[in-house]
Design an enzyme around this catalytic site. Sequence first.
Site, PDB file in Angstrom:
ATOM      1  N   LYS A 147     -23.980  18.447  -0.751  1.00  0.00           N
ATOM      2  CA  LYS A 147     -23.652  18.828   0.627  1.00  0.00           C
ATOM      3  C   LYS A 147     -24.872  19.156   1.483  1.00  0.00           C
ATOM      4  O   LYS A 147     -24.900  18.909   2.685  1.00  0.00           O
ATOM      5  CB  LYS A 147     -22.703  20.046   0.618  1.00  0.00           C
ATOM      6  CG  LYS A 147     -21.305  19.754   0.099  1.00  0.00           C
ATOM      7  CD  LYS A 147     -20.493  18.979   1.105  1.00  0.00           C
ATOM      8  CE  LYS A 147     -19.056  18.760   0.633  1.00  0.00           C
ATOM      9  NZ  LYS A 147     -18.340  17.796   1.499  1.00  0.00           N
ATOM     10  N   GLU A 149     -16.776  23.902   9.219  1.00  0.00           N
ATOM     11  CA  GLU A 149     -15.525  24.168   8.515  1.00  0.00           C
ATOM     12  C   GLU A 149     -15.829  24.145   7.025  1.00  0.00           C
ATOM     13  O   GLU A 149     -16.798  23.521   6.600  1.00  0.00           O
ATOM     14  CB  GLU A 149     -14.482  23.096   8.849  1.00  0.00           C
ATOM     15  CG  GLU A 149     -14.551  21.819   7.996  1.00  0.00           C
ATOM     16  CD  GLU A 149     -15.825  21.012   8.155  1.00  0.00           C
ATOM     17  OE1 GLU A 149     -16.502  21.160   9.186  1.00  0.00           O
ATOM     18  OE2 GLU A 149     -16.158  20.225   7.228  1.00  0.00           O
ATOM     19  N   SER A 188     -21.935  14.902  -8.507  1.00  0.00           N
ATOM     20  CA  SER A 188     -22.122  15.423  -7.148  1.00  0.00           C
ATOM     21  C   SER A 188     -22.298  16.926  -7.050  1.00  0.00           C
ATOM     22  O   SER A 188     -22.882  17.424  -6.092  1.00  0.00           O
ATOM     23  CB  SER A 188     -20.951  14.983  -6.272  1.00  0.00           C
ATOM     24  OG  SER A 188     -19.734  15.378  -6.867  1.00  0.00           O
TER      25      SER A 188
END
Lengths: 393, 254
Positions: free
Chosen positions: A89, A111, A377
Site C-alpha cells: 500500500k 478511506e 502483498s
Amino acid sequence: MNYNVNEKGYYGDFGGAYIPEMLYPNVEELRQNYLRISAEPSFKKEYDELLKNYVGRPTPLYFAKRLSEKYNTKIYLKREDLCHTGAHKVNNTIGQILMARRLGKHRIIAETGAGQHGVATATVCALMGMECIVYMGALDIKRQAPNVARMKMLGAEVRPAQSGSKTLKDATNEAIRDWINNPVDTHYIIGSVVGPHPYPDMVARFQSVISEETQWQLQELEGRNYPDYVIACVGGGSNAAGLYYHYLNDERVKIIAVEAAGKGINSGESAATSALGKEGIIHGSKTLLMQTADGQITEPYSISAGLDYPGVGPMHAHLFRTQRAEFISIPDQEAMDWGLTLSQMEGIIPAIETAHAFAVLDVRRFKPEEILVFNCSGRGDKDLDTYIDYFKL
Amino acid sequence: MNRIDQKFKEENTILSIYFSAGHPNLEDTVPILKQLQAAGVDMVEIGLPFSDPLADGPTIQESSTQALRNGMTTEKLFTQLKGIREHIHIPLVLMGYYNPMMQFGLENFCQRCQEIGIDGLIIPDLPVEVYQEESQDLFNRYGLYNMFLITPQTSEERIRYIDKVSKGFIYMVSSASVTGAQSAFGDVQTEYFQRIQDMHLNTPTVVGFGISNAETYQAATSHSRGAIIGSAFIKFLENEGVERIPEFIKSIRS
C-alpha cells in the site's frame, strides 16, 4: 488489444469519471496534472529515493524452494510484505503525497477498510508533516483496533463512518463527501485502483514498481524478464495491478486474479465480484459490482477485510470481460489453510488477503519448467487475532 | 411545452421541494405530492433512494436508507406514480443516482418516466460530458429534461458549456458542500450568486443546498429564479408529518 487506460479514462467498457459536479474541479485538476507531475525528474528522484531508503525497495523476488518442490513448478514470491508498514500500500501513498504537495494541497484524507491503507497514509503524512484524516467504517474500527491505534500514534485523526453498512464502502463515501466539502486545500489519497479516472491509472502506475522490479529481477535469476504466470489476490485490485502492469500487453504472460469467495460464492456471504457482480457505477467508476436487482450496492463478505470491497477496479473488470485474466475465487477456509502452509513451508506469515492467491496451487496444475510469480502483498501481523481465533493457537 | 418551461414562463420565483420517495413511510409519495401542490409549491423533486448517495449530507442519506428499509424500489415508485397526472399538474422531476437507473435499463426507465408524465431528471453522478455521449439522445426521445449542477468552484467556461447543454433549469449548488440545511448565507455565497446572475445565462438558475427558512429562501431567490429545499423539508416531515406540510411552505414564503 491494449489493456491500459485510454485517453478518456476507460479500460474497454469500464472506468470513466461518474462524479458529481462538486468533485469535478478536484478530479479534473488531478487528471490534467498527474502524468506531467509524475514524469518530472524532481518528482521521480524524490519518489525513487523514498522507495529505496524509506520503504526498503527493491523488495526481493524470492524463489520459494520447498513450495516449488512440492508443487513441481517454479514459484517466486514478490516480497511486498517486506515494505515499510507491511504491505504494498505504501508504494501508492508515497506517490500520492508527493503529488498532493506539488498540487499545493496541505490536508490529506483517505478511506480504509482493514486499516492498512489508513496506516500507510498516516505514515506518509507523518513523514511529510501533513494533516491526515482517515475515514473508517464504525464497524471496522471495532474490528481492527490495533490499526486504529497505529494511525492515532502516527498523528492521524480516525473518523468513524456511521452511514449505510458502516464499512469500507461507506468510509469511501464519507471521504468523497469530505472532499466535496473541502475542494481547495485537500487531496484524497484513494488506496486502490478504484474511483473516478485518473485514480485507477494513477494508483496502478505507482504500484507498477512491483512488476518493473520483477522484470529485471527475473532477468537476473532466470535469464528472461517475464514469467509464465503472474498471480495476485484482488479486492479493489491495487497489488494485482502493480504485478500485472508491465505484463498487461505481453501475451506470453498469463494472468490469474484471485478473489475472495468468503463462505462460498452462492452462500450470500462472498466477495467474488467477477462471479457475482454486474456492470454498474460505484465510487465514480463504471465497473463490475455486487448489487441488488434494483441497483443498490450490497455488502460483501470475506474473512480478510482487505478483500471485501463490493466492486473491483475497472482495469480488472476489463481483464475479466476480455478474458485476458483468469479469475478464480477461493473460500475463507482454503485461504486460512494457506496462511498456515506458507508460514510452515517458507517461514513467511502472510496477510490473509495474500494467502488467497496461493490457493491457486491447489486448483490449477502447472508444468515443472513454468515460472510463477506470486505477489506476496502483505504480512500477517495485522491478522494475528484472526489466525489465533481460527486455529485456536 | 415541457411543464418546467411553462412554469418558468408563468412564475417569477419558483419554490421547489425535494423529498425521498418512500420516506417517512413507504406509501407517503402521493399524499406528499398532493399536499405540496395544494400548498402552492411550484415544482417537486422526487428522490429515488440509493444505498450510496455520495453527494448527500446526513439528512438525505438517512431518509434514503429509511426509504430502502421501507421497501422502496424503482419499480415501486413508478407503480405509486401511475396515474399521478390526474391530480398533479406542477412539474415533477426525478432525482437519483445513475446506478439504479442503469440497472432498471435506461431506456425502460425513460419510457416509464414519459408514461407517468415526469418532466425531467437530476442525476448528480452523471457528468455533462458523459450525458452527451451516453444518454442525451435517449432522454430527448422521451421528452425528459436533464438538469445539471454548478458550484462555486465551477469555472466560467464550464458554466457556459453547461448553459448551452441545459434545458429546464440549472441547479446552482449554494456552497462547496454536500446537501444539508444552513441557517444563513454568508458574503461568499452572496458574491457567488451575484457573479452567476451577472453572467446572464440562457437557462434559468435555481439555488439548492442549504436553504432552510424564509431568510435563506429570500437570499437565494433575490439572485436567481428559484430555490430548492430538501433536508429542511425532510426534517419537518419526520417531526411534524405529512398533514402539516402547508405550515412549512407558509413559513418559507412568509
